[in-house]
Structure formats: C-alpha cells, structure tokens
Scaffold this motif. Structure first.
Motif, mmCIF file in Angstrom:
data_model
loop_
_atom_site.group_PDB
_atom_site.id
_atom_site.type_symbol
_atom_site.label_atom_id
_atom_site.label_comp_id
_atom_site.label_asym_id
_atom_site.label_seq_id
_atom_site.Cartn_x
_atom_site.Cartn_y
_atom_site.Cartn_z
ATOM 1 N N TYR A 47 0.830 -1.208 0.000
ATOM 2 C CA TYR A 47 0.000 0.000 0.000
ATOM 3 C C TYR A 47 0.865 1.258 0.000
ATOM 4 C CZ TYR A 47 -3.022 3.683 1.817
ATOM 5 O OH TYR A 47 -3.688 4.878 2.005
ATOM 6 N N GLU A 48 2.016 1.177 0.638
ATOM 7 C CA GLU A 48 2.897 2.345 0.708
ATOM 8 C C GLU A 48 3.290 2.846 -0.676
ATOM 9 O OE1 GLU A 48 2.778 0.419 4.505
ATOM 10 O OE2 GLU A 48 3.225 -0.377 2.503
ATOM 11 N N CYS A 49 3.375 1.948 -1.654
ATOM 12 C CA CYS A 49 3.708 2.369 -3.020
ATOM 13 C C CYS A 49 2.617 3.279 -3.577
ATOM 14 C CB CYS A 49 3.891 1.152 -3.921
ATOM 15 S SG CYS A 49 5.341 0.141 -3.538
ATOM 16 N N VAL A 50 1.375 2.884 -3.363
ATOM 17 C CA VAL A 50 0.260 3.713 -3.829
ATOM 18 C C VAL A 50 0.259 5.045 -3.090
ATOM 19 C CG1 VAL A 50 -2.241 3.841 -4.118
ATOM 20 C CG2 VAL A 50 -1.067 1.642 -4.383
ATOM 21 N N ALA A 51 0.510 4.981 -1.796
ATOM 22 C CA ALA A 51 0.515 6.212 -1.000
ATOM 23 C C ALA A 51 1.598 7.168 -1.483
ATOM 24 C CB ALA A 51 0.709 5.877 0.478
ATOM 25 N N VAL A 73 -8.531 4.658 -2.681
ATOM 26 C CA VAL A 73 -7.809 3.406 -2.935
ATOM 27 C C VAL A 73 -8.676 2.233 -2.519
ATOM 28 C CG1 VAL A 73 -5.689 2.119 -2.519
ATOM 29 C CG2 VAL A 73 -5.648 4.625 -2.505
ATOM 30 N N GLY A 75 -8.880 -1.926 -2.189
ATOM 31 C CA GLY A 75 -8.186 -3.205 -2.179
ATOM 32 C C GLY A 75 -9.100 -4.377 -1.871
ATOM 33 N N TRP A 125 -4.784 -3.292 -6.601
ATOM 34 C CA TRP A 125 -5.384 -2.038 -6.149
ATOM 35 C C TRP A 125 -6.147 -1.375 -7.292
ATOM 36 C CZ3 TRP A 125 -5.128 -1.502 -1.099
ATOM 37 C CH2 TRP A 125 -4.015 -1.987 -0.400
ATOM 38 N N VAL A 127 -7.497 2.539 -7.916
ATOM 39 C CA VAL A 127 -7.423 3.894 -7.381
ATOM 40 C C VAL A 127 -8.326 4.773 -8.239
ATOM 41 C CG1 VAL A 127 -5.943 5.855 -6.836
ATOM 42 C CG2 VAL A 127 -5.051 3.522 -6.601
#
Length: 224
Positions: A47-51, A73, A75, A125, A127
């Motif tokens: 998730y950190e990548c999307v953030a 987002v 998931g 994910w 978005v």
C-alpha cells in the motif's frame, strides 16, 4: 482586513547546461518505457507504493492552490468486483450497444479493447481519482474551484509517472458514464469521478500494442 499567504524563500538547485540536458534525457528514457497495461499480475503490491504515488500527485500545481482532487484506494475484492460489474454494464453499452460512434470505435480498433474489464479484479489495487467541482465547508457553505480539469489532469499525470518509476503499471480507464464510482466509493456530491486506475505489476505474459509515439518534430514547435 487583508490576509496574505506567508511566503518563504525558494532557491531551487541550478545545474550546468550539460547536466541539465543529461538529466532531461535520463528522465525521458525512463518515462518512454511506460505503457498502459490491461493484463495484470495478482501479486500483492505494498500500500505504501500507492501512497507515495499519491504524495507525488499531491505536488501538482493547481488553480489558486485549491488542490481539487481526491484519490480513493480500493483493495477489497468484493468492492473491486462491484466496480468491474458496474463498469462492464456501461462498457457493453459502448461496445455492443452502439453508444460509441463508429469513428471512435475505428480509432480504438488497433488497441483491441473490449467491454471485458476483468483486470479490474486482478490488479491488487484500484485507485479512483475524483475531481472536486467545488469546496465544501463545515458550515455547509461552498467555495468555487478554478481550473479543476487542468489541475486534476496534471496530478494524475504525476501519479502515473510515479507508479512507473516504482516499476508498477496502470491504465487510465474512463468508463462513461462513471457515476457508479461515486456511489460505490461513497463520495459526496461535490466530487465527480475523473479516472479509474488499476494498479499492479504487469502479468508475466502481458502484451501491449506495438505503437510509436509522435516524433519531436510534430510535438514541438520552436518560434524564432
């Protein structure tokens, strides 16, 4: 009483001309490898990548610095299924129901796209970027937003680029109409769906159309 936004010093680093050109070429070589993907791997993505990609999008310039965007987002597999089913209802009207004019369908033919949007369930994910048509205040009041489409478009471009730099893939999916996304994502009336991004790794057997990009001689005009 006049209110002024506080200003702070800004001294961006300057580089020698040769270094600037090198950096520009390096960045181009990176982004030139980006392609829109419709075949995703189900492998999990942090998730950190999307953030971080949203943080990058959040640096975009915007009209009056109102930042009229919201990234939702998704998931949860059940919600992703709802998105796919609703998107395919609209897409079947476009492709099989004749809602797309023939000229548009002819333009899409080389991409071999169809109403099947199964990748919306495969990508780890989804978005959804929403554009804020106007601002809402706690007292129920509204504030006008300026250059919303331009601002959100730039933010989405940064989002796509950030994903690519991390080695992730996406697709700018815009099923039309997209009102179902507002309902599924439970967004307020001042937000309208702008782009739906599936996010993940490309599938091991992913293929993309063999396309060429507009040459610089067509994209750039230099006036004396």
């Amino acid at each position: 009483m006049e209110h002024r936004h506080p200003f702070i010093p800004y001294r961006p680093q300057r580089h020698e001309p040769g270094e600037m050109v090198r950096r520009g070429e390096e960045f181009y070589r990176i982004v030139d490898r980006r392609r829109s993907v419709r075949a995703f791997s189900p492998d999990p993505v942090p998730y950190e990548c999307v953030a971080w990609a949203v943080r990058a999008a959040n640096t975009a310039p915007s009209g009056a610095h109102q930042q009229p965007w919201r990234f939702v987002v998704i998931g949860d597999p059940a919600i992703k299924r709802r998105v796919r089913e609703a998107a395919e209802v609209e897409e079947r009207q476009n492709y099989e129901g004749g809602r797309l004019p023939q000229e548009w369908r002819t333009a899409l033919a080389p991409l071999e796209t169809t109403s099947d949007k199964g990748y919306l369930e495969v990508a780890p994910w989804l978005v959804v970027c929403f554009a804020e048509k106007f601002g809402l205040h706690g007292d129920g009041g509204r504030s006008r937003h300026y250059y919303v489409n331009e601002s959100v478009g730039i933010a989405c471009g940064l989002f796509v680029t950030a994903l690519h730099v991390m080695g992730l893939c996406t697709l700018t999916h815009t099923p039309n109409p997209m009102a179902f996304l507002s309902e599924i994502c439970e967004r307020p009336a001042n937000e309208r769906p702008y782009i739906l991004f599936p996010v993940g790794y490309a599938a091991p057997d992913a293929e993309v159309p063999d396309l060429s990009r507009k040459p610089l001689t067509e994209a750039l005009v230099r006036l004396p």
